[in-house]
Design an enzyme around this catalytic site. Sequence first.
Site, PDB file in Angstrom:
ATOM      1  N   LEU A   1       0.822  -1.212   0.000  1.00 35.17           N
ATOM      2  CA  LEU A   1       0.000   0.000   0.000  1.00 35.17           C
ATOM      3  C   LEU A   1       0.854   1.259   0.000  1.00 35.17           C
ATOM      4  O   LEU A   1       0.554   2.222  -0.710  1.00 35.17           O
ATOM      5  CB  LEU A   1      -0.937   0.000   1.205  1.00 35.17           C
TER       6      LEU A   1
ATOM      7  N   SER B   1      -8.721 -11.509  12.200  1.00 35.62           N
ATOM      8  CA  SER B   1      -8.848 -10.057  12.319  1.00 35.62           C
ATOM      9  C   SER B   1      -9.379  -9.597  13.676  1.00 35.62           C
ATOM     10  O   SER B   1     -10.283 -10.197  14.256  1.00 35.62           O
ATOM     11  CB  SER B   1      -9.793  -9.540  11.232  1.00 35.62           C
TER      12      SER B   1
ATOM     13  N   ARG C   1      -4.409  -4.043  21.493  1.00 40.21           N
ATOM     14  CA  ARG C   1      -3.788  -5.327  21.218  1.00 40.21           C
ATOM     15  C   ARG C   1      -2.772  -5.760  22.274  1.00 40.21           C
ATOM     16  O   ARG C   1      -2.719  -6.926  22.646  1.00 40.21           O
ATOM     17  CB  ARG C   1      -3.110  -5.285  19.845  1.00 40.21           C
TER      18      ARG C   1
ATOM     19  N   HIS D   1       3.009  -9.878  15.023  1.00 42.52           N
ATOM     20  CA  HIS D   1       2.215  -9.389  13.895  1.00 42.52           C
ATOM     21  C   HIS D   1       2.821  -8.173  13.193  1.00 42.52           C
ATOM     22  O   HIS D   1       2.995  -8.168  11.986  1.00 42.52           O
ATOM     23  CB  HIS D   1       0.810  -9.040  14.405  1.00 42.52           C
TER      24      HIS D   1
ATOM     25  N   GLU E   1       5.059   0.829   7.176  1.00 41.85           N
ATOM     26  CA  GLU E   1       5.568   0.087   8.333  1.00 41.85           C
ATOM     27  C   GLU E   1       7.090   0.126   8.423  1.00 41.85           C
ATOM     28  O   GLU E   1       7.652  -0.118   9.496  1.00 41.85           O
ATOM     29  CB  GLU E   1       5.083  -1.368   8.270  1.00 41.85           C
TER      30      GLU E   1
END
Length: 639
Positions: free
Chosen positions: A45, A286, A332, A403, A427
Site C-alpha cells: 500500500l 482479524s 492489542r 504481527h 511500516e
Amino acid sequence: MSVELKANVPAGSLDAKWDRHKFNLKLVNPANKRKYTVLIVGSGLAGASAAASLGELGYNVRCFCFQDSPRRAHSIAAQGGINAAKNYQNDGDSVWRLFYDTIKGGDFRAREANVYRLAQVSVNIIDQCVAQGVPFAREYGGLLANRSFGGAQVSRTFYARGQTGQQLLLGAYSALERQVAAGTVQMFPRTEMLDLIVIDGQARGLVTRDLVSGKIETHFGDAVVLGTGGYANVFYLSTNAKGCNVTATYRAYKRGAAFGNPCFTQIHPTCIPVSGEHQSKLTLMSESLRNDGRVWVPRQTGDTRAAGQIPESERDYYLERKYPSFGNLSPRDIASRAAKEACDDGRGVGPGGRGVYLDFADAIGRLGEDTIRERYGNLFEMYQRITDENPYQAPMRIYPAVHYTMGGLWVDYNLMSTIPGLFVIGEANFSDHGANRLGASALMQGLADGYFILPYTIGDYIASRRLPPVDASHPDARAVVSEVTSRTARLLAVGGKRSVDSFHRELGKVLWEDCGMARNADGLGRALKRIPEIRGEFWQNVTVPGSGDELNQAIEKAGRVADFLEFAELMCLDALHREESCGGHFRTEFQTPDGEARRDDAHFAYVAAWEYAGENSLPILQREPLVYENVQLAQRSYK
C-alpha cells in the site's frame, strides 16, 4: 561522525502545522519533474500509492518488488479495516479524537505532529479509495459502513468484509498500473534490494538481484524510497508472509540510517494457535472479530471440557471483567498480555493449554447467522479450513502471535531518514504508532504516506539539492557492488550441514522467549549472549545449495536470515536499555501492582534511534526527546 536527529517539525499550532508546511515546501516545476528519477522499493500500500502518485505528478519512477506482481505484496493479507475520522456514525469521532486515541494507544511514545497529520489526512484516504472503486461495506441506504476496533470507543473503521487490505491494494495497484501504461512508472518485479548506494552523503541508488537470473544490477536516481514493510519474521513464526524481511531497512541502517525503537514489536491477540514444529507461519484472525466475539476461558484451572459443556457461571470473560470500558475491544498489547496471563494461570484451552476462546454464540443469537456471515464470512471460512472446526457452532480458539513492528528507520516530519534523499514510508518507518499500533491504523498510515505526504516532501528535497548525474562507474557504487557479491559468495562457500530454516527457527525461539510478550533483564542478557553464538555457527555450518547465477531461493532466504541474525541483537539491546514498560514493550520488572505497564516518562520519553558503528562495535544510541504540548501524559487506562 554521529548522525544528528533533526525532526524538522514546523512551528505553529498543531492543527495548522501541515497546511503551513505544505505551503512553505519548495516545488518542482511540472515540466522539470520528468527529469528526476525516484527509486521506490516495495509495492504494498505504501510503495504502490507512492509510485502511482509520483508517476501521476510526472516524475520518472522505478518501482521494485520481490514478488512476481505488485498485487502479491503483503498488504493484501490485511483483514479488518482502515481508520478514518469521518464521524459518519455521528458518535463523537473527530480528527482530534483519532489523534488522541493513536497517541494514547501508542503509550505516549510517538511524535505528536506526525500523529496529528495522520489523523488529518485520514479523511481524504477514504474518498481517494472510493473513487478508485474500492468496494467498502455499505449500510442499507448506500452510505459507507463503519465498525469498531481496539483502543477506540467510536466506530471509525471502514472495511470490505475481512479482506480490506486486498481491496485497498487492488485500488492502489490499478492506479500504479495506469502509470506503468502511461510510461511514468517502470516496474521491476522478482527483484530484491540487497544494498543502498550512498554517494556524497546522499542516497542515490540501489544494488539489486534479479531473482530469476541471479544477475546483480545497479539502479540510480535522485531519491530513494523504502516501503518494504516490517521485520516481524525475525521471530520466525509470525502472521507475516514468509518473504517479509528486514534486509532493505537493515542495509540502509548499515549505510547510516538511524533505526528507531527496534524493540517495539506488536503481538496480535487473535491468531490461530501454534500447532507444532511443522508450521512456517501463523494465521491472523482479524481484530474486527472482537466486535461480535467474546473472549473467555474457564474459571477453573485444568478444565478440559468442551466449550459447550462449560456453563456461563463457570466462564471468565476476562477482558470484560478487567477492562469494563473497552471490554473485548481493549488494545492489542493489553489483550495479548491478558491472554498469556490466563494461559500461564493454567486456564488455557486446546492442545498444550495455549489458547483462549473467541465465542460468537451471543452475537449469532442476537443478530442471526446470516448477519455474522455477511460481516466475517471469509474469516470464518479461513478458520474452518485451517482448523477443521466450524466457528458458527463452536468458539474459535485463538492465541497471541507476532504481527506488526512499530519500530523502523527513524524519519523526520518529511519522512526522510538520517541519510539525505532516503525516504521511508509505511511500516518500514517508526513514525506514527509509538509503542503500540491500534488496529486498522497500518493501512491508514501506508496510504497517508504514499498518497498525501511523500509527494509533497520529496519534491521539496529534490528542489533544494544539487543532484549531479551518477552511474555504476562511481567508486562508491562499485564498492557496494563488490560487498554484495562477496557476501553472496561467502554464503555459498560455507558448505555446512544445517539448513537456513533451522537457524531461523532457533533464533525465533530465543526472541519469543526473551524478547517477546514479556521481557526482563535476565532474559535479554541471555538472548544477547545466545544470538552471537547462533550467528557464529550460521557462518560456519549453514548449507546453501546451488549458485548465485540462477534462480535460487535458498540464497535469497540465507541472505535474509543472515540480516535477521544481526538485527535481532539490535532489538535486544534496545529492549534492555529501555527500563520501563510501554505498549508492546513489557518489562516484567516495571509494572503496576495490578500488572499493567509502568512507564517512566522522566527518563524514557524519547525515541531511541540507533546508529551503526561498525561490525565489532556496539551501536550508538541517539535520543529524540518527545515533547507533548497538546496532550497530557497520563497512565494509560482502558478500565
